[in-house]
Design an enzyme around this catalytic site. Structure first.
Site, PDB file in Angstrom:
ATOM      1  N   LYS A 156     -31.202 -39.952   3.622  1.00  0.00           N
ATOM      2  CA  LYS A 156     -32.422 -40.692   3.986  1.00  0.00           C
ATOM      3  C   LYS A 156     -33.245 -39.796   4.904  1.00  0.00           C
ATOM      4  O   LYS A 156     -33.096 -39.818   6.121  1.00  0.00           O
ATOM      5  CB  LYS A 156     -32.028 -42.013   4.663  1.00  0.00           C
ATOM      6  CG  LYS A 156     -33.158 -43.012   4.790  1.00  0.00           C
ATOM      7  CD  LYS A 156     -32.626 -44.375   5.207  1.00  0.00           C
ATOM      8  CE  LYS A 156     -33.708 -45.313   5.690  1.00  0.00           C
ATOM      9  NZ  LYS A 156     -34.709 -45.707   4.702  1.00  0.00           N
TER      10      LYS A 156
HETATM   11  N1  PMP Z   1     -33.997 -47.111  -1.325  1.00  0.00           N
HETATM   12  C1  PMP Z   1     -34.889 -46.569  -0.474  1.00  0.00           C
HETATM   13  C2  PMP Z   1     -35.756 -45.454  -0.958  1.00  0.00           C
HETATM   14  C3  PMP Z   1     -35.005 -47.074   0.832  1.00  0.00           C
HETATM   15  O1  PMP Z   1     -35.898 -46.549   1.675  1.00  0.00           O
HETATM   16  C4  PMP Z   1     -34.177 -48.142   1.242  1.00  0.00           C
HETATM   17  C5  PMP Z   1     -34.297 -48.679   2.643  1.00  0.00           C
HETATM   18  N2  PMP Z   1     -33.460 -47.981   3.518  1.00  0.00           N
HETATM   19  C6  PMP Z   1     -33.265 -48.672   0.316  1.00  0.00           C
HETATM   20  C7  PMP Z   1     -33.202 -48.126  -0.957  1.00  0.00           C
HETATM   21  C8  PMP Z   1     -32.345 -49.796   0.695  1.00  0.00           C
HETATM   22  O2  PMP Z   1     -31.343 -49.325   1.547  1.00  0.00           O
HETATM   23  P1  PMP Z   1     -30.679 -50.255   2.662  1.00  0.00           P
HETATM   24  O3  PMP Z   1     -30.160 -51.450   1.952  1.00  0.00           O
HETATM   25  O4  PMP Z   1     -29.621 -49.420   3.265  1.00  0.00           O
HETATM   26  O5  PMP Z   1     -31.765 -50.610   3.610  1.00  0.00           O
END
Ligand code: PMP
Length: 322
Positions: A159
């Site tokens: 991320k």
């Molecule tokens: N995909 C992307 C590109 C994101 O930015 C997020 C948000 N973090 C998610 C999926 C969902 O991830 P999470 O459930 O860990 O928030």
């Protein structure tokens, strides 16, 4: 101002005033997007304020940095503790937490290896991400003309700030065309995810979601949804999904820390199911909110902020839960 300012931000081990949380304009991150971040939520549950799946988020933060040869100069336990400290210092109950590690100020060439890795943690109040009524009624989305990165280009398991330039293209295209969100395909043309959410669909009673190799971020909410759905007895398939499956799905929803479980009622103006949240989506939402609203910690996913004992155990170097 859209952001609801809190009082303090944690910066490299110190709590500083919100308006003093600044970095130098020549920091590496500003020029090359070299940041590793998380989005975490704390909920005001009936049992007290609690952070959802804190361990998973801290682990992903450390791994996001590791992929880019960056070592965050704090341990898993220290980051854990600093997040709780930040929430407490701001007297927040329900809030969004944004830890961000980044390549700081030193060299300004592309090579990041000589730059420090700094860590800051902010926490603030934040409402519904995809608009009012999204969780109850669902949203209208489109398939994006932008694709997610190919597996041998920008890693999607990390991320990282830079990757969100791609997300911004997906999001802006959707918004200017009147949709709430866009769904991107991967470089092979299989469904990947939204600009900030993972995607699920229900087809003939089976829950489908793209697999890790479809250029998705390994979402923490995705992991929770898969766990809950399996507990409920649903078959879950992590697999390649073709675009056309979206149009004939019985139900589709997004999952994410910000989006939680948001039903999708139409894709490219084609109505999904009955155009309102479907049965499986609602069951999963109910199970999810039983955890985050009622504080029913049946899977050990909640870190209760006021649980002093857990914080003491953190300071002594042990993980808070499990
Ligand atoms: N995909 C992307 C590109 C994101 O930015 C997020 C948000 N973090 C998610 C999926 C969902 O991830 P999470 O459930 O860990 O928030």
């Amino acid at each position: 101002m859209a952001i609801k300012e809190a009082e303090k931000i944690w910066m490299n081990g110190k709590l500083v005033k919100w308006n003093d949380a600044k970095i130098h304009v020549l920091s590496h991150v500003i020029h090359y997007g070299s940041s590793f971040f998380e989005g975490i939520r704390s909920y005001k549950t009936k049992q007290g304020s609690a952070i959802l799946r804190l361990d998973e988020h801290v682990k992903r933060l450390i791994n996001s940095a590791k992929i880019f040869r960056a070592e965050i100069p704090y341990t898993f336990e220290q980051i854990h503790e600093a997040i709780i400290e930040t929430i407490k210092a701001n007297n927040l109950e329900a809030c969004y937490i944004r830890p961000i590690a980044y390549r700081g100020y030193d060299d300004i060439g592309v090579n990041p290896l000589n730059n420090p890795v700094d860590l800051t943690i902010a926490a603030y109040e934040w409402g519904s991400y995809l608009g009012k009524g999204a969780i109850e009624n669902g949203i209208d989305v489109c398939v994006s003309s932008w694709r997610r990165s190919a597996p041998n280009s920008t890693p999607t398991m990390s991320k990282i700030g830079g990757a969100y330039m791609n997300s911004q293209l997906i999001k802006m295209e959707a918004l200017v065309n009147g949709y709430s969100e866009g769904i991107a395909m991967d470089s092979n043309g299989f469904i990947s995810e939204g600009s900030g959410e993972n995607i699920f669909m229900v087809y003939e009673g089976i829950l489908f979601t793209p697999q890790m190799s479809n250029a998705i971020l390994p979402g923490v909410t995705r992991k929770s949804v898969i766990h809950i759905a399996k507990e409920m007895g649903y078959e879950v398939k992590e697999t390649n999904i073709m675009r056309e499956m979206l149009y004939i799905a019985d139900e589709i929803f997004f999952s994410g820390t910000a989006a939680e479980i948001t039903p999708i009622r139409s894709v490219d103006k084609s109505i999904i199911g009955k155009g309102s949240p479907g049965k499986v989506t609602k069951q999963l939402q109910d199970a999810f909110y039983d955890i985050v609203a009622n504080g029913n910690d049946k899977y050990g996913w909640l870190t209760f902020i006021d649980d002093e004992k857990k914080i003491i155990s953190l300071s002594s170097g042990k993980a808070a839960k499990k």
